[in-house]
Design a protein around this motif. Structure first.
Motif, PDB file in Angstrom:
ATOM      1  N   MET A  56       0.796  -1.270  -0.097  1.00 59.19           N
ATOM      2  CA  MET A  56      -0.029   0.078  -0.225  1.00 59.19           C
ATOM      3  C   MET A  56       0.602   1.303  -0.098  1.00 59.19           C
ATOM      4  SD  MET A  56      -3.125   1.338   2.738  1.00 59.19           S
ATOM      5  CE  MET A  56      -3.907  -0.008   2.283  1.00 59.19           C
ATOM      6  N   ARG A  57       0.508   2.020  -0.922  1.00 56.22           N
ATOM      7  CA  ARG A  57       1.284   3.491  -0.836  1.00 56.22           C
ATOM      8  C   ARG A  57       1.045   4.096   0.518  1.00 56.22           C
ATOM      9  NH1 ARG A  57       0.456   6.514  -6.114  1.00 56.22           N
ATOM     10  NH2 ARG A  57       2.010   8.023  -5.237  1.00 56.22           N
ATOM     11  N   ARG A  58       2.210   5.015   0.532  1.00 52.15           N
ATOM     12  CA  ARG A  58       1.879   5.748   1.976  1.00 52.15           C
ATOM     13  C   ARG A  58       0.754   6.646   1.836  1.00 52.15           C
ATOM     14  NH1 ARG A  58       6.295  10.226   4.134  1.00 52.15           N
ATOM     15  NH2 ARG A  58       7.177   8.342   5.051  1.00 52.15           N
ATOM     16  N   GLY A  59       0.460   7.335   0.544  1.00 56.89           N
ATOM     17  CA  GLY A  59      -0.713   8.203   0.630  1.00 56.89           C
ATOM     18  C   GLY A  59      -2.134   7.527   0.914  1.00 56.89           C
ATOM     19  N   VAL A  60      -2.239   6.205   0.255  1.00 54.43           N
ATOM     20  CA  VAL A  60      -3.298   5.504   0.529  1.00 54.43           C
ATOM     21  C   VAL A  60      -3.524   5.083   2.086  1.00 54.43           C
ATOM     22  CG1 VAL A  60      -4.553   3.646   0.003  1.00 54.43           C
ATOM     23  CG2 VAL A  60      -3.224   4.615  -1.742  1.00 54.43           C
ATOM     24  N   ALA A  61      -2.505   4.883   2.748  1.00 55.24           N
ATOM     25  CA  ALA A  61      -2.464   4.448   4.065  1.00 55.24           C
ATOM     26  C   ALA A  61      -2.817   5.723   5.035  1.00 55.24           C
ATOM     27  CB  ALA A  61      -0.974   4.175   4.500  1.00 55.24           C
ATOM     28  N   VAL A  62      -2.238   6.830   4.628  1.00 55.89           N
ATOM     29  CA  VAL A  62      -2.652   8.234   5.387  1.00 55.89           C
ATOM     30  C   VAL A  62      -4.067   8.695   5.113  1.00 55.89           C
ATOM     31  CG1 VAL A  62      -2.228  10.655   5.532  1.00 55.89           C
ATOM     32  CG2 VAL A  62      -0.177   9.032   5.142  1.00 55.89           C
ATOM     33  N   ALA A  63      -4.697   8.113   4.128  1.00 50.89           N
ATOM     34  CA  ALA A  63      -6.158   8.560   3.911  1.00 50.89           C
ATOM     35  C   ALA A  63      -6.967   7.637   4.747  1.00 50.89           C
ATOM     36  CB  ALA A  63      -6.683   8.239   2.445  1.00 50.89           C
ATOM     37  N   VAL A  64      -6.458   6.404   5.050  1.00 49.52           N
ATOM     38  CA  VAL A  64      -7.162   5.321   6.049  1.00 49.52           C
ATOM     39  C   VAL A  64      -7.230   5.969   7.260  1.00 49.52           C
ATOM     40  CG1 VAL A  64      -7.276   3.066   6.647  1.00 49.52           C
ATOM     41  CG2 VAL A  64      -6.708   3.474   4.283  1.00 49.52           C
ATOM     42  N   VAL A  65      -5.962   6.451   7.587  1.00 45.58           N
ATOM     43  CA  VAL A  65      -5.964   6.914   8.983  1.00 45.58           C
ATOM     44  C   VAL A  65      -6.757   8.275   8.963  1.00 45.58           C
ATOM     45  CG1 VAL A  65      -4.297   8.095  10.729  1.00 45.58           C
ATOM     46  CG2 VAL A  65      -3.432   6.130   9.585  1.00 45.58           C
ATOM     47  N   SER A  79      -8.338  17.476  23.883  1.00 46.06           N
ATOM     48  CA  SER A  79      -7.089  16.813  24.017  1.00 46.06           C
ATOM     49  C   SER A  79      -5.860  17.035  23.213  1.00 46.06           C
ATOM     50  CB  SER A  79      -7.191  15.400  24.310  1.00 46.06           C
ATOM     51  OG  SER A  79      -7.371  14.633  23.115  1.00 46.06           O
ATOM     52  N   ILE A  80      -4.558  17.223  23.332  1.00 42.49           N
ATOM     53  CA  ILE A  80      -3.485  17.312  22.465  1.00 42.49           C
ATOM     54  C   ILE A  80      -2.426  16.261  23.096  1.00 42.49           C
ATOM     55  CG2 ILE A  80      -1.769  18.572  21.326  1.00 42.49           C
ATOM     56  CD1 ILE A  80      -3.643  21.154  21.799  1.00 42.49           C
ATOM     57  N   ARG A  81      -2.502  15.067  22.450  1.00 44.66           N
ATOM     58  CA  ARG A  81      -1.603  13.935  22.819  1.00 44.66           C
ATOM     59  C   ARG A  81      -0.618  13.539  21.722  1.00 44.66           C
ATOM     60  NH1 ARG A  81      -3.297  15.634  26.693  1.00 44.66           N
ATOM     61  NH2 ARG A  81      -4.655  14.761  28.463  1.00 44.66           N
ATOM     62  N   PRO A  82       0.640  12.932  22.016  1.00 44.75           N
ATOM     63  CA  PRO A  82       1.349  12.247  21.020  1.00 44.75           C
ATOM     64  C   PRO A  82       0.542  11.212  20.248  1.00 44.75           C
ATOM     65  CG  PRO A  82       2.469  12.719  23.246  1.00 44.75           C
ATOM     66  CD  PRO A  82       1.362  12.862  23.353  1.00 44.75           C
ATOM     67  N   GLY A  83       1.010  11.093  18.946  1.00 39.04           N
ATOM     68  CA  GLY A  83       0.410  10.319  18.094  1.00 39.04           C
ATOM     69  C   GLY A  83       0.845   8.947  18.321  1.00 39.04           C
ATOM     70  N   ASP A  84       0.376   7.794  18.024  1.00 40.65           N
ATOM     71  CA  ASP A  84       0.822   6.491  18.184  1.00 40.65           C
ATOM     72  C   ASP A  84       1.746   6.054  17.491  1.00 40.65           C
ATOM     73  OD1 ASP A  84      -0.319   5.730  16.038  1.00 40.65           O
ATOM     74  OD2 ASP A  84      -2.251   4.971  17.164  1.00 40.65           O
ATOM     75  N   GLU A  85       2.412   5.020  17.385  1.00 45.70           N
ATOM     76  CA  GLU A  85       3.570   4.564  16.621  1.00 45.70           C
ATOM     77  C   GLU A  85       3.206   4.509  15.075  1.00 45.70           C
ATOM     78  OE1 GLU A  85       7.646   3.895  15.927  1.00 45.70           O
ATOM     79  OE2 GLU A  85       6.639   4.703  17.772  1.00 45.70           O
ATOM     80  N   VAL A  86       1.834   3.863  14.781  1.00 48.89           N
ATOM     81  CA  VAL A  86       1.641   3.685  13.542  1.00 48.89           C
ATOM     82  C   VAL A  86       1.576   5.086  12.830  1.00 48.89           C
ATOM     83  CG1 VAL A  86      -0.362   3.351  12.207  1.00 48.89           C
ATOM     84  CG2 VAL A  86       0.126   1.834  14.214  1.00 48.89           C
ATOM     85  N   ILE A  87       0.884   6.110  13.284  1.00 49.32           N
ATOM     86  CA  ILE A  87       0.897   7.290  12.987  1.00 49.32           C
ATOM     87  C   ILE A  87       2.329   7.954  12.425  1.00 49.32           C
ATOM     88  CG2 ILE A  87       0.241   9.720  13.301  1.00 49.32           C
ATOM     89  CD1 ILE A  87      -2.074   8.860  14.625  1.00 49.32           C
ATOM     90  N   LYS A  88       3.417   7.733  13.465  1.00 50.76           N
ATOM     91  CA  LYS A  88       4.639   8.095  13.287  1.00 50.76           C
ATOM     92  C   LYS A  88       5.209   7.709  12.156  1.00 50.76           C
ATOM     93  CE  LYS A  88       8.892   8.719  15.652  1.00 50.76           C
ATOM     94  NZ  LYS A  88       9.738   8.363  16.921  1.00 50.76           N
ATOM     95  N   GLN A  89       4.948   6.216  11.865  1.00 46.29           N
ATOM     96  CA  GLN A  89       5.723   5.463  10.896  1.00 46.29           C
ATOM     97  C   GLN A  89       5.159   6.005   9.460  1.00 46.29           C
ATOM     98  OE1 GLN A  89       5.382   1.370  11.494  1.00 46.29           O
ATOM     99  NE2 GLN A  89       6.608   1.061  13.026  1.00 46.29           N
ATOM    100  N   LEU A  90       3.746   6.314   9.367  1.00 43.11           N
ATOM    101  CA  LEU A  90       2.995   6.740   8.275  1.00 43.11           C
ATOM    102  C   LEU A  90       3.716   8.138   7.859  1.00 43.11           C
ATOM    103  CD1 LEU A  90      -0.658   5.807   8.973  1.00 43.11           C
ATOM    104  CD2 LEU A  90       0.910   4.844   7.146  1.00 43.11           C
TER     105      LEU A  90
END
Length: 287
Positions: free
Chosen positions: A1-10, A187-198
């Motif tokens: 899956m391309r990064r752009g598609v994955a980001v859209a899912v998030v 709330s303003i919180r650090p994103g999880d590891e999945v978001i960081k990798q994306l």
């Protein structure tokens, strides 16, 4: 899956459960911001660092955050994807999808907007900037017209800048500042590891529910807005990489559910490819 598609899912996952559809209104209002002197690369930073205008769990200065966002995007290439949709009791009322590939410093770009739905006349707008000239092609009901919107030499069109010749403001600065100012941030919180990798950088998740100023959320002054839900991802350096917004419009005749999704991808690595495929503009700044 391309990064752009994955980001859209998030981005879609940021929306609250029970979403019934996507909304879009007419041409986006032009939004401007004064760039601030910030770095051009969105390099990884300490998770403890907050974006400009953010203190603790609050956005205390949406203007400062907006300026950082505009400044970063003005100095790199990127892709922008924006969708607005409205659903009513009978189905899709209107959807506006905007996609653009922007070269660093707006030296070249391609952008396309499509409008569909039961309540509108379907149309498509396609705009390009290349060789100092902006062309716009508009198709309505199968009929297409082309015009020179701007020419840096003043030949065949006014000498507008590339960014001024574009039919929408690609940083969405005005909309972002309105949403960040009007939404009740919870709330303003650090994103999880999945978001960081994306995204390749540490991000913060901003969440909000309800609004202190519903008129800033609505795109028409006559709309009464309720059930506001907002979520965004923001880098410590101030780039709003995505947001997802939902709200309900109650007017005299019906209730509509509105959804907006905005995301930025391929920062520093975007190819601007024109229809004829003869020319490309590629930048290589790090994301």
């Amino acid at each position: 899956m391309r990064r752009g598609v994955a980001v859209a899912v998030v981005c879609l996952c940021l929306l609250s459960a029970g979403c019934t559809g996507l909304f879009g209104d007419g041409a986006a209002a032009r939004e401007t911001g004064t760039p601030a002197p910030v770095p051009t690369a969105d390099a990884p930073t300490s998770p403890a660092q907050r974006a400009p205008g953010v203190v603790g769990d609050r956005v205390v200065n949406a203007t400062a955050l907006g300026r950082a966002h505009v400044s970063h995007l003005s100095n790199t290439s990127y892709r922008v994807h924006h969708t607005r949709t409205v659903m009513n009791g009978s189905g899709l009322h209107k959807r506006v999808r905007t996609r653009a590939s922007i070269g660093a410093g707006y030296e070249s770009y391609t952008a396309t907007r499509t409008v569909t739905g039961q309540g509108v006349t379907p149309r498509e707008i396609h705009s390009t900037w290349r060789d100092g000239r902006a062309l716009r092609r508009t198709t309505v009901n199968g009929s297409t017209s082309t015009e020179v919107v701007a020419d840096s030499r003043g030949i065949g069109g006014p000498p507008h800048s590339p960014r001024a010749a574009l039919f929408f403001e690609p940083t969405f600065n005005g909309r972002l500042m309105a949403l960040l100012s009007a939404t009740n941030i919870t709330s303003i919180r650090p994103g999880d590891e999945v978001i960081k990798q994306l995204y390749g950088v540490s991000l913060y998740r901003i969440k909000g529910t309800g609004s202190a100023d519903s008129s800033a959320i609505a795109t028409r002054s006559v709309d009464r807005v309720t059930n506001v839900s907002f979520s965004a991802t923001v880098t410590p350096s101030g780039i709003v990489r995505s947001y997802a917004l939902q709200y309900t419009i109650n007017n005299r005749t019906e209730t509509r559910r509105v959804t907006e999704i905005l995301r930025y991808s391929d920062l520093g690595t975007t190819d601007v490819v024109f229809d004829d495929r003869r020319r490309q503009n590629r930048t290589t700044q790090p994301d």
